[in-house]
Design a protein around this motif. Sequence first.
Motif, mmCIF file in Angstrom:
data_model
loop_
_atom_site.group_PDB
_atom_site.id
_atom_site.type_symbol
_atom_site.label_atom_id
_atom_site.label_comp_id
_atom_site.label_asym_id
_atom_site.label_seq_id
_atom_site.Cartn_x
_atom_site.Cartn_y
_atom_site.Cartn_z
ATOM 1 N N UNK A 1 0.825 -1.193 0.000
ATOM 2 C CA UNK A 1 0.000 0.000 0.000
ATOM 3 C C UNK A 1 0.864 1.249 0.000
ATOM 4 N N UNK A 2 0.497 2.208 -0.831
ATOM 5 C CA UNK A 2 1.181 3.502 -0.877
ATOM 6 C C UNK A 2 0.281 4.555 -0.237
ATOM 7 N N UNK A 3 0.824 5.302 0.694
ATOM 8 C CA UNK A 3 0.052 6.364 1.339
ATOM 9 C C UNK A 3 0.045 7.626 0.480
ATOM 10 N N UNK A 4 -1.066 8.358 0.565
ATOM 11 C CA UNK A 4 -1.097 9.646 -0.133
ATOM 12 C C UNK A 4 -0.060 10.582 0.482
ATOM 13 N N UNK A 5 0.327 11.620 -0.253
ATOM 14 C CA UNK A 5 1.371 12.522 0.200
ATOM 15 C C UNK A 5 1.006 13.259 1.473
ATOM 16 N N UNK A 6 2.004 13.825 2.148
ATOM 17 C CA UNK A 6 1.762 14.542 3.395
ATOM 18 C C UNK A 6 0.886 15.771 3.178
ATOM 19 N N UNK A 7 0.833 16.276 1.951
ATOM 20 C CA UNK A 7 -0.048 17.403 1.663
ATOM 21 C C UNK A 7 -1.489 16.968 1.433
ATOM 22 N N UNK B 1 -7.270 5.614 -13.535
ATOM 23 C CA UNK B 1 -5.860 5.327 -13.787
ATOM 24 C C UNK B 1 -5.612 3.856 -14.092
ATOM 25 N N UNK B 2 -6.671 3.055 -14.124
ATOM 26 C CA UNK B 2 -6.520 1.635 -14.388
ATOM 27 C C UNK B 2 -5.968 0.859 -13.205
ATOM 28 N N UNK B 3 -6.167 1.382 -11.989
ATOM 29 C CA UNK B 3 -5.646 0.759 -10.778
ATOM 30 C C UNK B 3 -6.779 0.151 -9.959
ATOM 31 N N UNK B 4 -6.414 -0.631 -8.964
ATOM 32 C CA UNK B 4 -7.395 -1.239 -8.072
ATOM 33 C C UNK B 4 -8.187 -0.132 -7.363
ATOM 34 N N UNK B 5 -9.513 -0.057 -7.551
ATOM 35 C CA UNK B 5 -10.291 1.021 -6.938
ATOM 36 C C UNK B 5 -10.585 0.812 -5.459
ATOM 37 N N UNK B 6 -10.224 -0.356 -4.934
ATOM 38 C CA UNK B 6 -10.421 -0.607 -3.497
ATOM 39 C C UNK B 6 -9.206 -0.129 -2.719
ATOM 40 N N UNK B 7 -9.446 0.475 -1.570
ATOM 41 C CA UNK B 7 -8.382 1.162 -0.849
ATOM 42 C C UNK B 7 -8.461 0.893 0.648
ATOM 43 N N UNK B 8 -7.451 1.397 1.346
ATOM 44 C CA UNK B 8 -7.360 1.264 2.797
ATOM 45 C C UNK B 8 -7.416 2.660 3.415
ATOM 46 N N UNK B 9 -8.136 2.788 4.520
ATOM 47 C CA UNK B 9 -8.191 4.043 5.266
ATOM 48 C C UNK B 9 -7.297 3.923 6.498
ATOM 49 N N UNK B 10 -6.376 4.855 6.639
ATOM 50 C CA UNK B 10 -5.526 4.933 7.829
ATOM 51 C C UNK B 10 -6.229 5.835 8.835
ATOM 52 N N UNK B 11 -6.646 5.271 9.968
ATOM 53 C CA UNK B 11 -7.395 6.034 10.960
ATOM 54 C C UNK B 11 -6.496 6.929 11.806
ATOM 55 N N UNK B 12 -5.201 6.814 11.636
ATOM 56 C CA UNK B 12 -4.258 7.616 12.417
ATOM 57 C C UNK B 12 -3.721 8.760 11.560
ATOM 58 N N UNK B 13 -2.572 9.289 11.952
ATOM 59 C CA UNK B 13 -1.893 10.360 11.230
ATOM 60 C C UNK B 13 -2.818 11.553 11.003
ATOM 61 N N UNK B 14 -2.832 12.126 9.814
ATOM 62 C CA UNK B 14 -3.626 13.336 9.605
ATOM 63 C C UNK B 14 -5.124 13.067 9.668
ATOM 64 N N UNK B 15 -5.541 11.832 9.481
ATOM 65 C CA UNK B 15 -6.972 11.527 9.573
ATOM 66 C C UNK B 15 -7.499 11.638 10.997
ATOM 67 N N UNK B 16 -6.630 11.520 11.978
ATOM 68 C CA UNK B 16 -7.042 11.658 13.378
ATOM 69 C C UNK B 16 -6.385 12.860 14.041
ATOM 70 N N UNK C 1 1.753 -6.541 -8.964
ATOM 71 C CA UNK C 1 0.363 -6.334 -9.378
ATOM 72 C C UNK C 1 -0.558 -6.035 -8.203
ATOM 73 N N UNK C 2 -0.051 -6.148 -6.990
ATOM 74 C CA UNK C 2 -0.887 -5.997 -5.794
ATOM 75 C C UNK C 2 -0.598 -4.694 -5.054
ATOM 76 N N UNK C 3 -0.582 -3.586 -5.776
ATOM 77 C CA UNK C 3 -0.393 -2.279 -5.145
ATOM 78 C C UNK C 3 -1.747 -1.611 -4.966
ATOM 79 N N UNK C 4 -1.839 -0.743 -3.953
ATOM 80 C CA UNK C 4 -3.098 -0.068 -3.687
ATOM 81 C C UNK C 4 -2.850 1.218 -2.906
ATOM 82 N N UNK C 5 -3.899 2.000 -2.744
ATOM 83 C CA UNK C 5 -3.825 3.315 -2.119
ATOM 84 C C UNK C 5 -4.231 3.252 -0.647
ATOM 85 N N UNK C 6 -3.522 4.041 0.174
ATOM 86 C CA UNK C 6 -3.896 4.228 1.574
ATOM 87 C C UNK C 6 -4.204 5.707 1.774
ATOM 88 N N UNK C 7 -5.410 5.993 2.253
ATOM 89 C CA UNK C 7 -5.791 7.373 2.577
ATOM 90 C C UNK C 7 -5.403 7.659 4.023
#
Length: 370
Positions: free
Chosen positions: A191-197, A264-279, A234-240
């Motif tokens: 999983x790749x996290x979105x940028x700090x911005x 973008x032709x990527x896996x549309x299923x993602x992971x939510x990080x409940x910590x960091x800037x989200x909390x 092939x198993x990469x995905x986004x972390x919010x």
Amino acid sequence: MNPVLNADKIQTSNLRVTSFSALQTPQEIIEELPATTEQSAVVDRGRAEIRAVMDGVDNRLLVIVGPCSIHDPEAGLDYARRLAAVAQQHSSELLIVLRAYFEKPRTTVGWKGLINDPRLDGSHDVAAGLRTARRFLLDVADLGLPVATEFLEPISPQYMADLVSWGAIGARTTESQIHRQLASGLSMPIGFKNGTDGGLQVALDACTAASAAQTFLGIDEAGRAAMVSTAGNADTHLILRGGNAGPNYDAANVVRAAELLAEAGLNPRLIVDASHANSGKSHHRQAEVALDVAAQLEGAGHSASAIAGIMLESFLVAGAQKLDIADQAADDAGLVYGQSVTDACMDWDMTVSTLAQLALSSVQRARVSR
């Protein structure tokens, strides 16, 4: 006669390096601390189950939960034993994976994690840190629990990646070419996290780059410099994980992210990080984020199907304690047992109740989707 031609050779390299300390090769440490067939089966099964959840084949919710960082292997294993029992209890609704982070990125300076400084005293015994981390992973595998970690140093995965079922690339390194190349050759979902911005594009680009074949400079199992060629992951995905502009775990942001992934032709299923800037880095707020995610799972909106997993920072004791390496005695840490030394974590009781709610919401989502 030019006097410069007769001068002693001028030193131009390693002028700021104070020492080099040779380490055992990855192969040597793996041979010293090998995985059994049973332990490897836990890792392999964890990868397959995570892949199935991310692909939507398995309708359980992926939950990556554990300490912000492992600083005390004894307390970490205590937590893992408790988590293994809860994971079994909720195995039909949740796929629970232990968060076991051994490397910590620093904005300026500070403790860089168990591998870099296992004694928490600035001695930086990396050789001991690599062994300690690998031994911890073997112990957790004995519990039947898959493990997640963040990959920070490009060399350390050779020492322990065979024991990891899921990996993350953090917000500070998602934009790094080195880490995208590294992820392209790793054997587990990443999983790749979105940028700090808070921007998503760097993570989308990272998923695309890591899914492609890459050739780059690295090391082999014998510790030799090598050209590494990969088939792509092939198993990469986004972390919010939120950003400077605020959190991004709400339904609108989840749906928007899923749409951008699909475009973008990527896996549309993602992971939510409940910590960091989200909390806002508040361990109290993490449970609120988790409850919001749970409500999304129970709803009929598009975000319910887009959310494949959630990340929670949790330990035995709530909050965090300050680790002052300059004042730390190697033989007497004087730290609170089971409390984080990096980001603040939820305590164990709050974790248990949060997991129970997520399990109920996961069941409700499965009913609604039928």
